[in-house]
Scaffold this active site. Structure first.
Site, PDB file in Angstrom:
ATOM      1  N   GLU A 180      18.803   5.243  10.831  1.00 20.55           N
ATOM      2  CA  GLU A 180      18.300   6.284  11.732  1.00 20.55           C
ATOM      3  C   GLU A 180      17.609   5.685  12.952  1.00 20.55           C
ATOM      4  O   GLU A 180      17.760   6.174  14.071  1.00 20.55           O
ATOM      5  CB  GLU A 180      17.324   7.198  10.991  1.00 20.55           C
ATOM      6  CG  GLU A 180      17.977   8.333  10.235  1.00 20.55           C
ATOM      7  CD  GLU A 180      18.672   9.322  11.149  1.00 20.55           C
ATOM      8  OE1 GLU A 180      18.140   9.639  12.234  1.00 20.55           O
ATOM      9  OE2 GLU A 180      19.771   9.777  10.794  1.00 20.55           O
ATOM     10  N   HIS A 184      22.492   9.409  19.997  1.00 25.96           N
ATOM     11  CA  HIS A 184      22.047   9.140  18.623  1.00 25.96           C
ATOM     12  C   HIS A 184      23.208   9.324  17.649  1.00 25.96           C
ATOM     13  O   HIS A 184      23.475   8.455  16.804  1.00 25.96           O
ATOM     14  CB  HIS A 184      20.896  10.098  18.284  1.00 25.96           C
ATOM     15  CG  HIS A 184      20.462  10.073  16.853  1.00 25.96           C
ATOM     16  ND1 HIS A 184      19.282   9.479  16.442  1.00 25.96           N
ATOM     17  CD2 HIS A 184      21.029  10.592  15.728  1.00 25.96           C
ATOM     18  CE1 HIS A 184      19.156   9.620  15.130  1.00 25.96           C
ATOM     19  NE2 HIS A 184      20.200  10.292  14.672  1.00 25.96           N
ATOM     20  N   GLU A 185      23.913  10.444  17.756  1.00 20.30           N
ATOM     21  CA  GLU A 185      25.003  10.724  16.821  1.00 20.30           C
ATOM     22  C   GLU A 185      26.172   9.770  17.004  1.00 20.30           C
ATOM     23  O   GLU A 185      26.787   9.327  16.029  1.00 20.30           O
ATOM     24  CB  GLU A 185      25.452  12.179  16.968  1.00 20.30           C
ATOM     25  CG  GLU A 185      24.370  13.189  16.617  1.00 20.30           C
ATOM     26  CD  GLU A 185      23.803  13.004  15.222  1.00 20.30           C
ATOM     27  OE1 GLU A 185      24.513  12.498  14.336  1.00 20.30           O
ATOM     28  OE2 GLU A 185      22.628  13.352  15.017  1.00 20.30           O
ATOM     29  N   HIS A 227      25.532   6.494  15.234  1.00 18.71           N
ATOM     30  CA  HIS A 227      25.771   6.455  13.790  1.00 18.71           C
ATOM     31  C   HIS A 227      27.195   5.977  13.500  1.00 18.71           C
ATOM     32  O   HIS A 227      27.436   5.289  12.495  1.00 18.71           O
ATOM     33  CB  HIS A 227      25.552   7.830  13.170  1.00 18.71           C
ATOM     34  CG  HIS A 227      24.123   8.116  12.831  1.00 18.71           C
ATOM     35  ND1 HIS A 227      23.378   7.310  11.996  1.00 18.71           N
ATOM     36  CD2 HIS A 227      23.300   9.120  13.213  1.00 18.71           C
ATOM     37  CE1 HIS A 227      22.161   7.797  11.870  1.00 18.71           C
ATOM     38  NE2 HIS A 227      22.077   8.898  12.602  1.00 18.71           N
ATOM     39  N   HIS A 240      14.465   9.778   7.868  1.00 20.32           N
ATOM     40  CA  HIS A 240      13.991  10.240   9.175  1.00 20.32           C
ATOM     41  C   HIS A 240      12.502  10.000   9.366  1.00 20.32           C
ATOM     42  O   HIS A 240      11.998  10.104  10.480  1.00 20.32           O
ATOM     43  CB  HIS A 240      14.262  11.740   9.349  1.00 20.32           C
ATOM     44  CG  HIS A 240      15.700  12.098   9.467  1.00 20.32           C
ATOM     45  ND1 HIS A 240      16.470  12.438   8.371  1.00 20.32           N
ATOM     46  CD2 HIS A 240      16.511  12.181  10.552  1.00 20.32           C
ATOM     47  CE1 HIS A 240      17.695  12.709   8.779  1.00 20.32           C
ATOM     48  NE2 HIS A 240      17.757  12.557  10.081  1.00 20.32           N
TER      49      HIS A 240
END
Length: 373
Positions: free
Chosen positions: A195, A171-172, A175, A277
């Site tokens: 997100e 996920h990170e 980004h 989120h």
């Protein structure tokens, strides 16, 4: 490793102007914990500290994002399978000094003299292993540039160590990909799509490296951050298949994600950057519906459609007027309100290049979550 609940990434771009920072835990969850009488004072203190970091970072990032002239990958840019094209990793230990003192003390340099993962702690080993796998997965997609990620150790009361979970790392990492290949500012509907794409690719990475081998769509659980909660009622941070059901911690906090536009949360900028989120549950569910309709492996068709849409230059036009930057909060909200539809239209356009089945699956998915009618 940082001793915070949050898990964030910080991208270093030209003159630090476009630095991207986000936390995988929604700010409202940290606020709920900080104000709850059903957790210890120590947990409230950690949550308050983490919330302060997130609030300051988001404020700085929002101020910087009035200008979208930062670098992006050229359309069609791809990784090769050559090992030399894989990023080299440097791992640091912040020694629990917090985000303001990042990156901390260097503990490992890939390719360095005497470099050995045997000399680093378990959290650092987790990060190294995850990012090697993630880099291999992203050999299928365009390159990203120099980036920095910081992972919290958790508080071991409510949250486990964030470095344990491959999908959180994925996920990170995503980004970074979103920042360098697309143009999705971190506010309102645009931020929710930002997100969501991070969740989508984090989940695909989890499926790609499943313990029993690559996992087909029908076998995936579609949970992001499964196992991060250490208390009853916490299954995961997000449930992409059934948004709003990932956690319900009695007397503390619960999952607020909607699964349909009928329940889209209109929130102010100071609350989760306009619900980034929270409202991400809507496009998350759309992707799951597409992947399930097509079957097989999620990255084969659905993932490619999502990535091609993200990197389509037409997405940039949603946020610029005659190449002039967005300059105020009212315009941020106004220009972001149609982001889901703009992205849905692009996915339909790219689905046409695959098959009639793909086109039908994508169209029906966006209709199913109320983005298209």
């Amino acid at each position: 490793m940082t001793n915070n609940m949050i898990c964030q990434n910080a991208l270093h771009q030209e003159a630090e102007k476009h630095r991207h920072c986000c936390s995988i835990i929604p700010s409202y969850v940290l606020k709920d914990i900080a104000e709850s009488n059903n957790v210890t004072e120590a947990v409230r203190t950690i949550a308050t500290k983490s919330l302060g970091h997130v609030t300051a970072i988001h404020h700085a990032r929002t101020s910087a994002q009035g200008d979208f002239s930062g670098p992006s990958a050229a359309p069609g840019t791809t990784f090769t399978s050559e090992p030399s094209r894989r990023p080299l990793l440097r791992i640091y230990d912040s020694q629990q000094r917090g985000i303001d003192d990042l990156p901390g003390i260097e503990v490992f340099v890939e390719g360095g003299v005497g470099a050995s993962t045997e000399k680093i702690d378990e959290s650092a080993k987790n990060v190294y292993g995850h990012f090697r796998n993630i880099a291999d997965f992203y050999l299928k997609y365009p390159n990203s540039r120099h980036s920095q990620w910081a992972f919290g150790d958790g508080d071991y009361k409510l949250f486990d160590n964030f470095t344990k979970l491959l999908d959180v790392s994925g996920h990170e990492f995503t980004h970074a990909v979103v920042d360098y290949t697309g143009i999705l500012p971190y506010w309102y509907q645009a931020g929710a799509l930002n997100e969501s794409i991070a969740d989508v690719f984090g989940s695909m990475i989890k499926q790609y490296f499943a313990p029993g081998g690559p996992q087909k769509v029908e076998d995936a659980d579609w949970l992001v951050g499964e196992g991060i909660w250490l208390v009853p009622g916490g299954r995961a941070l997000r449930d992409m298949k059934d948004p709003g059901s990932a956690f319900d911690i009695a007397g503390v906090t619960k999952d607020l994600q909607p699964a349909h536009m009928d329940h889209y949360a209109e929130l102010p900028m100071w609350e989760d950057n306009g619900g980034v989120h929270i409202n991400s549950g809507i496009p998350n569910r759309a992707f799951v519906l597409v992947a399930k309709a097509l079957g097989g492996f999620s990255w084969d068709v659905a993932g490619k459609i999502w990535y091609d849409s993200l990197t389509d230059p037409k997405l940039r036009k949603v946020f610029t007027i005659h190449d002039e930057p967005i300059k105020n909060e009212g315009e941020q909200r106004s220009r972001s309100k149609d982001t889901f539809k703009a992205f849905a239209d692009l996915t339909i356009e790219h689905a046409r290049t695959h098959s009639a089945n793909a086109l039908s699956a994508v169209t029906n998915a966006w209709k199913g979550v109320g983005v298209l009618h």
